[in-house]
Design a protein around this motif. Structure first.
Motif, PDB file in Angstrom:
ATOM      1  N   UNK A  11      42.270  31.525  46.923  1.00 18.12           N
ATOM      2  CA  UNK A  11      41.360  31.099  45.830  1.00 18.12           C
ATOM      3  C   UNK A  11      41.972  31.515  44.164  1.00 18.12           C
ATOM      4  N   UNK A  12      43.330  31.910  44.237  1.00 16.90           N
ATOM      5  CA  UNK A  12      44.105  32.498  43.043  1.00 16.90           C
ATOM      6  C   UNK A  12      44.257  30.943  42.396  1.00 16.90           C
ATOM      7  N   UNK A  54      41.876  39.311  52.770  1.00 18.68           N
ATOM      8  CA  UNK A  54      42.998  39.149  51.850  1.00 18.68           C
ATOM      9  C   UNK A  54      43.616  37.822  51.868  1.00 18.68           C
ATOM     10  N   UNK A  55      43.778  37.148  52.800  1.00 20.37           N
ATOM     11  CA  UNK A  55      44.299  35.863  52.862  1.00 20.37           C
ATOM     12  C   UNK A  55      43.397  34.814  52.288  1.00 20.37           C
ATOM     13  N   UNK A 109      38.424  43.766  47.688  1.00 20.76           N
ATOM     14  CA  UNK A 109      38.416  43.751  46.193  1.00 20.76           C
ATOM     15  C   UNK A 109      39.964  43.123  46.047  1.00 20.76           C
ATOM     16  N   UNK A 110      39.972  42.054  45.268  1.00 21.82           N
ATOM     17  CA  UNK A 110      41.556  41.600  44.700  1.00 21.82           C
ATOM     18  C   UNK A 110      41.338  41.869  43.037  1.00 21.82           C
ATOM     19  N   UNK A 111      42.435  42.716  42.754  1.00 15.93           N
ATOM     20  CA  UNK A 111      42.622  43.188  41.501  1.00 15.93           C
ATOM     21  C   UNK A 111      43.714  42.644  40.853  1.00 15.93           C
ATOM     22  N   UNK A 130      53.818  32.039  53.477  1.00 20.31           N
ATOM     23  CA  UNK A 130      53.487  30.643  53.866  1.00 20.31           C
ATOM     24  C   UNK A 130      52.668  30.203  52.567  1.00 20.31           C
ATOM     25  N   UNK A 131      51.729  31.157  51.785  1.00 19.25           N
ATOM     26  CA  UNK A 131      50.998  30.835  50.643  1.00 19.25           C
ATOM     27  C   UNK A 131      51.687  30.894  49.498  1.00 19.25           C
ATOM     28  N   UNK A 132      52.996  31.106  49.356  1.00 19.15           N
ATOM     29  CA  UNK A 132      53.937  31.218  48.324  1.00 19.15           C
ATOM     30  C   UNK A 132      53.506  32.680  47.460  1.00 19.15           C
ATOM     31  N   UNK A 133      53.115  33.511  48.315  1.00 16.44           N
ATOM     32  CA  UNK A 133      52.878  34.987  47.773  1.00 16.44           C
ATOM     33  C   UNK A 133      53.876  35.875  47.961  1.00 16.44           C
TER      34      UNK A 133
END
Length: 358
Positions: free
Chosen positions: A249-250, A243-244, A217-219, A275-278
């Motif tokens: 998909x954000x 998670x990646x 789950x992504x919350x 690398x994904x700007x997170x």
């Protein structure tokens, strides 16, 4: 004086189910949101059915009935049909008149298969999420990810060697006597004959191993609403991979933060997030590469506090949503029900937030 116990076999009533349901009943707010989502899904429903032939169960009624099964922890479709037969609240929510006949349980499950094949759960989840976004309930910058094990609908007796063609037949085909103590069993050499996609996994050291799937789950952190979810095979790298995939998909190109527990803190995962700007707001191990440049900010402490809310989602899914042990087999079906149950959780969460704000 004592009243008379009169039994009444017949009844005429001029009060509709709409009048029977209290105006402040929790299902009223949920049904209003569900009806909006189903209206928007009308074009997709049109592509799923032929233009001619015998009418089937309307997909809107199918989804409302399945939603009741999740919300009220109804353990089977047969019991759900029984409840629909005499429960006025259930009839009102699904959209059945008091005199309408209830579907046969087998007919209901056959019609449900069409929804499984058409990936309706993802569309329904997206429509519910769009309503949350329109009401300003979602954060676009701060998120939390976590995973859990969902016990598969398969027993240890079904977990057999992949090369077991030469074994002698069991003494009882229905419930054979099997002694696997002392036998080394792994996902590489064994496979469940009941659910081949289930994997033997354990929650941690010292815990028993069970045939399971991994739910993720992504919350978002503002109100604890699930914005993404997926089910994968339960292996050692399932959580960071999922998670990646969900982070990718954000929507939008802005930098976001991601909170998680220590199980996600690895050099490879942290680098992949960057690398994904997170910005990784992970609980740090002693060997973590996350340093004071991240942890000194107040936002990191807030993420560590907020990330615990994701456990509320898993707790609801397992105690109310019926996902402690899934009733379905196969990765696709388990994933469909997981996504649909997440949508149900979001509806309950949104209703509670609206009530608190009133």
């Amino acid at each position: 004086m004592r009243g008379t116990d009169r039994l009444q076999s017949g009844m005429f009533s001029y009060i509709s189910a709409e009048q029977r349901v209290p105006q402040d009943h929790p299902l009223r707010a949920i049904r209003a949101m569900v009806d909006v989502a189903l209206r928007n899904m009308g074009p997709q429903f049109e592509t799923m059915y032929a233009k001619v032939g015998r009418p089937s169960i309307p997909p809107e009624k199918l989804l409302r009935a399945l939603l009741l099964q999740v919300l009220y922890t109804v353990r089977s479709e047969r019991m759900l049909m029984e409840q629909l037969d005499y429960n006025l609240l259930f009839r009102w929510f699904v959209g059945l008149n008091i005199d309408d006949p209830v579907w046969d349980a087998t007919v209901f499950t056959k019609n449900r298969e069409r929804l499984l094949r058409a990936a309706v759960a993802k569309t329904f989840f997206a429509e519910v999420l769009a309503q949350a976004r329109d009401h300003g309930l979602l954060s676009a910058e701060h998120f939390t990810v976590d995973g859990t094990l969902i016990e598969a609908w398969a027993s240890h007796k079904s977990f057999k060697r992949k090369d077991s063609a030469g074994e002698r037949p069991p003494d009882d085909p229905g419930n054979p006597t099997i002694d696997f103590h002392g036998e080394r069993r792994s996902n590489g050499t064994h496979q469940s004959t009941t659910d081949p996609e289930a994997r033997l996994a354990r929650k941690g050291a010292g815990k028993e191993a069970k045939l399971s799937y991994a739910g993720h789950v992504l919350m978002e952190n503002r109100n604890g609403i699930a914005v993404n979810g997926q089910v994968t095979k339960a292996d050692g790298r399932a959580e960071p991979r999922a998670a990646v995939a969900m982070v990718e998909e954000i929507p939008g190109q802005r930098r976001v933060t991601l909170g998680a527990d220590k199980g996600y803190d690895s050099k490879e995962f942290v680098q992949e997030l960057r690398d994904h700007q997170v910005t990784p707001h992970l609980a740090c191990k002693s060997t973590s590469i996350i340093d004071d440049r991240t942890t000194r900010h107040s936002g990191y402490a807030i993420s560590q506090q907020k990330r615990k809310r994701v456990e509320e989602i898993f707790g609801w899914l397992k105690t109310i949503g019926g996902l402690r042990k899934t009733r379905h087999r196969g990765l696709e079906r388990v994933g469909w029900m997981f996504t649909f149950a997440l949508a149900a959780y979001n509806l309950v969460r949104m209703r509670n937030l609206a009530t608190a704000a009133a």
